[in-house]
Write a protein that holds these residues in place. Structure first.
Motif, PDB file in Angstrom:
ATOM      1  N   ILE A 175       0.840  -1.198   0.000  1.00  0.00           N
ATOM      2  CA  ILE A 175       0.000   0.000   0.000  1.00  0.00           C
ATOM      3  C   ILE A 175       0.878   1.252   0.000  1.00  0.00           C
ATOM      4  N   GLU A 176       1.952   1.222   0.795  1.00  0.00           N
ATOM      5  CA  GLU A 176       2.855   2.374   0.870  1.00  0.00           C
ATOM      6  C   GLU A 176       3.594   2.625  -0.434  1.00  0.00           C
ATOM      7  N   LEU A 177       3.758   1.607  -1.276  1.00  0.00           N
ATOM      8  CA  LEU A 177       4.389   1.824  -2.573  1.00  0.00           C
ATOM      9  C   LEU A 177       3.520   2.705  -3.469  1.00  0.00           C
ATOM     10  N   GLY A 178       2.220   2.701  -3.225  1.00  0.00           N
ATOM     11  CA  GLY A 178       1.326   3.598  -3.955  1.00  0.00           C
ATOM     12  C   GLY A 178       0.894   3.087  -5.311  1.00  0.00           C
ATOM     13  N   GLU A 179       0.585   4.040  -6.163  1.00  0.00           N
ATOM     14  CA  GLU A 179      -0.064   3.726  -7.428  1.00  0.00           C
ATOM     15  C   GLU A 179       0.748   2.839  -8.365  1.00  0.00           C
ATOM     16  N   VAL A 180       2.068   2.764  -8.202  1.00  0.00           N
ATOM     17  CA  VAL A 180       2.852   1.883  -9.083  1.00  0.00           C
ATOM     18  C   VAL A 180       2.508   0.413  -8.853  1.00  0.00           C
ATOM     19  N   ALA A 181       1.945   0.100  -7.688  1.00  0.00           N
ATOM     20  CA  ALA A 181       1.579  -1.286  -7.379  1.00  0.00           C
ATOM     21  C   ALA A 181       0.173  -1.645  -7.848  1.00  0.00           C
ATOM     22  N   VAL A 182      -0.629  -0.660  -8.223  1.00  0.00           N
ATOM     23  CA  VAL A 182      -2.034  -0.902  -8.562  1.00  0.00           C
ATOM     24  C   VAL A 182      -2.211  -1.898  -9.709  1.00  0.00           C
ATOM     25  N   PRO A 183      -1.512  -1.767 -10.839  1.00  0.00           N
ATOM     26  CA  PRO A 183      -1.732  -2.750 -11.916  1.00  0.00           C
ATOM     27  C   PRO A 183      -1.468  -4.194 -11.482  1.00  0.00           C
TER      28      PRO A 183
END
Length: 161
Positions: free
Chosen positions: A60-68
């Protein structure tokens, strides 16, 4: 002869920050971050308790780069990974997750359905509301607590608990 306007460093910085938001472009993880995402997703398939929570919050802390990668994980054969990915996406407040989370409302595994419903409600979508009401009667205390907490945050009501 007119000189072209010169952008100040501040204006250029603001433009670079706003460009992805205005164009819908999302950043791609570098190789190191991608390796970390893969490691965290792999650990979510086997971890339990605090180790699982730690992996979830780290991604979650990695943010939007982890979403895909999280969205792709919603289709995993591993139910724990599907549920964990649903939880993470609900905490990340990214609307790209809405269609695949809605699809999980009909998952064969109740825990996955409840996590998807919780995440959708956190994202402002009430489609999973009845699933959460039903989860209030589940025999597993942590499912009841998750449903109760999500419903209370969304509605301000305690539903008798």
């Amino acid at each position: 002869m007119r000189r072209p306007p010169v952008l100040s460093l501040a204006a250029l910085s603001v433009g670079l920050l706003l460009f992805p938001l205005l164009t819908g472009c999302h950043s791609q993880p570098d190789a190191r971050t991608q390796t970390r995402i893969t490691f965290l997703l792999d650990s979510m398939t086997v971890s339990k308790g605090q180790a699982l929570l730690n992996a979830q919050w780290q991604i979650i802390e990695l943010g939007e780069v982890a979403v895909p990668d999280l969205i792709t994980s919603l289709e995993s054969k591993n139910e724990q990974l599907r549920g964990s990915a649903a939880f993470c996406l609900g905490e990340m407040d990214d609307t790209r997750a809405l269609p695949p989370l809605k699809k999980l409302l009909s998952d064969e595994v109740e825990v996955v359905r409840v996590e998807a419903a919780c995440s959708l409600l956190r994202l402002g979508v009430r489609e999973g509301f009845l699933i959460l009401l039903s989860a209030l009667r589940d025999a597993r205390p942590w499912i009841r607590m998750n449903a109760m907490d999500t419903l209370k945050k969304a509605t301000g009501k305690d539903f008798g608990f």
